[in-house]
Motif scaffolding. Structure first.
Motif, PDB file in Angstrom:
ATOM      1  N   PRO A   1      26.304 -40.949  94.305  1.00 53.54           N
ATOM      2  CA  PRO A   1      25.839 -42.262  94.773  1.00 53.54           C
ATOM      3  C   PRO A   1      27.120 -42.106  95.872  1.00 53.54           C
ATOM      4  O   PRO A   1      25.699 -42.854  97.117  1.00 53.54           O
TER       5      PRO A   1
ATOM      6  N   THR B   1      15.153 -42.812 103.557  1.00 54.21           N
ATOM      7  CA  THR B   1      16.637 -43.430 102.373  1.00 54.21           C
ATOM      8  C   THR B   1      17.468 -44.064 103.214  1.00 54.21           C
ATOM      9  O   THR B   1      17.700 -45.101 103.252  1.00 54.21           O
TER      10      THR B   1
ATOM     11  N   VAL C   1      21.649 -41.106  92.170  1.00 56.66           N
ATOM     12  CA  VAL C   1      20.465 -42.058  92.654  1.00 56.66           C
ATOM     13  C   VAL C   1      19.461 -41.146  93.331  1.00 56.66           C
ATOM     14  O   VAL C   1      19.430 -40.163  93.527  1.00 56.66           O
TER      15      VAL C   1
ATOM     16  N   ALA D   1      23.573 -48.951  90.562  1.00 56.91           N
ATOM     17  CA  ALA D   1      23.504 -47.681  90.764  1.00 56.91           C
ATOM     18  C   ALA D   1      24.903 -46.922  91.536  1.00 56.91           C
ATOM     19  O   ALA D   1      25.053 -45.998  91.102  1.00 56.91           O
ATOM     20  N   ARG D   2      25.933 -47.506  91.792  1.00 56.88           N
ATOM     21  CA  ARG D   2      27.505 -47.424  92.080  1.00 56.88           C
ATOM     22  C   ARG D   2      28.183 -47.089  91.277  1.00 56.88           C
ATOM     23  O   ARG D   2      29.423 -46.230  90.880  1.00 56.88           O
TER      24      ARG D   2
ATOM     25  N   CYS E   1      14.919 -45.114  93.277  1.00 54.11           N
ATOM     26  CA  CYS E   1      14.625 -46.124  94.115  1.00 54.11           C
ATOM     27  C   CYS E   1      13.607 -46.267  94.924  1.00 54.11           C
ATOM     28  O   CYS E   1      13.490 -44.930  95.155  1.00 54.11           O
TER      29      CYS E   1
ATOM     30  N   LEU F   1      17.710 -48.026 102.831  1.00 55.34           N
ATOM     31  CA  LEU F   1      19.604 -48.218 102.568  1.00 55.34           C
ATOM     32  C   LEU F   1      19.626 -49.348 103.139  1.00 55.34           C
ATOM     33  O   LEU F   1      19.986 -50.503 103.444  1.00 55.34           O
TER      34      LEU F   1
ATOM     35  N   MET G   1      21.855 -51.917  93.743  1.00 53.71           N
ATOM     36  CA  MET G   1      22.537 -50.710  94.029  1.00 53.71           C
ATOM     37  C   MET G   1      23.866 -51.435  93.279  1.00 53.71           C
ATOM     38  O   MET G   1      24.608 -50.254  93.487  1.00 53.71           O
TER      39      MET G   1
ATOM     40  N   PHE H   1      24.864 -43.100  99.454  1.00 54.62           N
ATOM     41  CA  PHE H   1      25.024 -44.730 100.304  1.00 54.62           C
ATOM     42  C   PHE H   1      25.549 -44.322 101.190  1.00 54.62           C
ATOM     43  O   PHE H   1      25.601 -44.728 102.616  1.00 54.62           O
TER      44      PHE H   1
ATOM     45  N   HIS I   1      16.544 -51.867  92.236  1.00 55.73           N
ATOM     46  CA  HIS I   1      16.794 -51.790  93.360  1.00 55.73           C
ATOM     47  C   HIS I   1      18.435 -52.882  93.139  1.00 55.73           C
ATOM     48  O   HIS I   1      19.142 -53.211  94.149  1.00 55.73           O
TER      49      HIS I   1
END
Ligand SMILES: Nc1ncnc2c1ncn2[C@@H]1O[C@H](COP(=O)(O)OP(=O)(O)OP(=O)(O)O)[C@@H](O)[C@H]1O
Ligand SMILES: [Mg+2]
Lengths: 258, 231
Positions: free
Chosen positions: A236, A248, A222, A215-216, A39, A252, A212, A240, A210
């Protein structure tokens, strides 16, 4: 970590459009079966990175190995020699790519979209390829759309067909460039579901998105791109909850706002 | 000498006239097919060729679009023998018409290729197609949709342009009418019949063209319910 298990390996890859440096010395390894989410804000070079890996763009310097090929070049006595268009095309067969705008072939049916490359390029038998194509349609949840034309499908359906089309070449690596960005919200999950299934089946994937949630759920790593560089590369949870880069954190905070 | 219906109807099915009609048909088709091949070649050379190939294509297009077809025909048939290059009447007609047509079609085909979405090139590369495969399997079939309507117009024009070949004594429809007109000096009747035949040929072609267009439009048809998404 040996080079053998890397499906993708980028070494100091640089790419500029004129004076605009878009990839500024990218190093990246992706192991077999790994799912990497990329991302980063608009213009940070995400699409260009994927396009360089698949040789839709030529790099200025550095080296890209993907799906067992030294992309775009061959080594002759230690020197790199540019490959012909046809030789590059043979390398590209082992990499599948899915685009934001689907880019299905609008002049042929859904089934023909999937069968075109395996039959016309690999010259495989139609009946055999058709069996596989029907199985792929089943897999992406659209078994009854074989005779439809792309124009007659929703965006979510088109994107699932695009994934099936890429898989028909039995790629060793799948690249996704914002596969759900052009979709209405209610269609995003049908595409992501297919991608999650694919990752569970062991496909090596690089996904610019994007989403997320995806992604998780599916990513092993990531990555955040910022100004032509990779500024964060973490699992991940780290990404996060405990990001190292200020970029980042900022990214976020913006993403989570909406 | 006033208008004569008997001559008129007699000329309609006159053997000489019918032969002219037939010649016009095949001359048009052969010239068009060769012209199409030349046009595709010139368009691809102009768009994808390196230096020399591109200049050759551009020179060819410039030359044949910039000079009257009538002069081209006369030079090919009557002029070139001076240099020892001899073509029969039929060869000269086909050569002239096809070369001329190719130059126009090249531009039409180029516009057609440019009308194809850039994403199609990406997509066809991504499944591993080389240049030839991308062209023949993806780009040209889609360009065809844009190309067919102007191509149809060109063929319509071709059917009538063949009449210029009468000047180098090609015995097509126009020349047939001339010959018939000279027998009994029924000039008006003879040329009216020829005109009617051209109208008929062009009209039939119009019907065929509509079918071809419908065929290529089918995948893009808007009748079927389409579920819309954000662009
Ligand atoms: N073909 C091209 N020619 C010139 N500049 C380009 C080209 N493709 C991309 N760029 C430029 O390269 C930079 C990076 O573009 P890229 O598409 O890789 O960004 P991105 O991270 O994918 O952005 P987005 O989230 O908007 O898709 C941008 O400044 C863009 O304008
Ligand atoms: Mg992008």
């Amino acid at each position: 970590m040996s080079d053998i298990e890397n499906v993708v390996s980028l070494k100091n890859v640089k790419k500029a459009f004129g004076k605009n440096v878009v990839l500024d010395g990218i190093d990246l390894n992706v192991r077999k079966g790994e799912v990497v989410v990329i991302c980063g804000r608009s213009g940070s070079g995400k699409s260009t990175l994927l396009r360089c890996i698949d040789q839709l763009e030529k790099i200025d310097s550095g080296e890209i190995r993907a799906a067992g090929h030294l992309m775009g070049f061959r080594e002759v006595r230690g020197k790199l020699v540019s490959l012909s268009d046809a030789a590059v095309a043979r390398q590209q067969r082992d990499i599948g790519m899915v685009f934001q705008n689907f880019n299905l072939f609008p002049h042929v049916s859904v089934l023909e979209n999937i069968m075109l490359a395996p039959t016309k390029i690999l010259k495989r038998s139609r009946s055999e390829v058709e069996q596989e194509a029907l199985a792929l349609l089943e897999k992406v949840g659209l078994p009854d759309k074989r005779n439809a034309y792309p124009r007659q499908l929703s965006g979510g359906q088109q994107q699932r067909i695009a994934i099936a089309r890429a898989l028909a070449m039995k790629p060793k690596l799948m690249l996704f460039d914002e596969p759900t960005s052009a979709l209405d919200p209610e269609m995003i999950s049908e595409v992501l579901d297919v991608m999650v299934d694919l990752s569970k089946a062991g496909m090596t994937m690089i996904v610019v998105t994007h989403e997320m949630g995806f992604a998780r759920a599916a990513a092993d790593r990531v990555i955040l791109m910022h100004n032509a560089s990779i500024v964060e590369d973490a699992v991940p949870q780290e990404f996060f909850e405990n990001p190292k880069s200020e970029h980042t954190k900022l990214f976020l905070s913006k993403i989570l706002q909406h | 000498m006033s208008w004569s219906w008997p001559y008129f109807f007699d000329y309609m099915t006159n053997g000489l006239m019918l032969k002219g009609v037939w010649v016009t048909i095949w001359l048009s088709i052969i010239s068009m097919v060769i012209g199409l091949a030349l046009g595709i070649l010139a368009a691809l050379m102009k768009m994808y060729g390196n230096g020399l190939l591109r200049y050759i294509a551009e020179f060819y297009i410039w030359l044949f679009r910039g000079t009257p077809i009538l002069i081209q025909l006369v030079i090919i048939y009557t002029g070139l023998p001076q240099l020892g290059i001899r073509f029969t009447v039929i060869e000269s007609c086909i050569l002239g018409l096809a070369l001329n047509e190719g130059a126009y079609l090249a531009e039409i085909i180029r516009a057609g290729i440019m009308s194809v979405d850039k994403g199609q090139e990406d997509a066809s590369r991504a499944v591993g197609m080389n240049w030839r495969e991308r062209m023949w399997l993806v780009i040209l079939p889609q360009a065809t949709r844009t190309i067919i309507p102007p191509l149809g117009n060109q063929f319509n024009g071709m059917l009538k342009t063949t009449s210029l070949c009468s000047v180098i004594s090609m015995q097509e429809l126009m020349r047939s009418a001339q010959m018939i007109a000279q027998i009994q000096f029924r000039v008006l009747e003879a040329y009216c019949i020829a005109a009617l035949w051209y109208l008929l040929l062009v009209s039939i072609w119009g019907l065929i063209q509509a079918r071809i267009e419908a065929y290529y439009e089918k995948p893009f048809g808007s009748e079927e319910a389409t579920v819309s998404d954000k662009p």
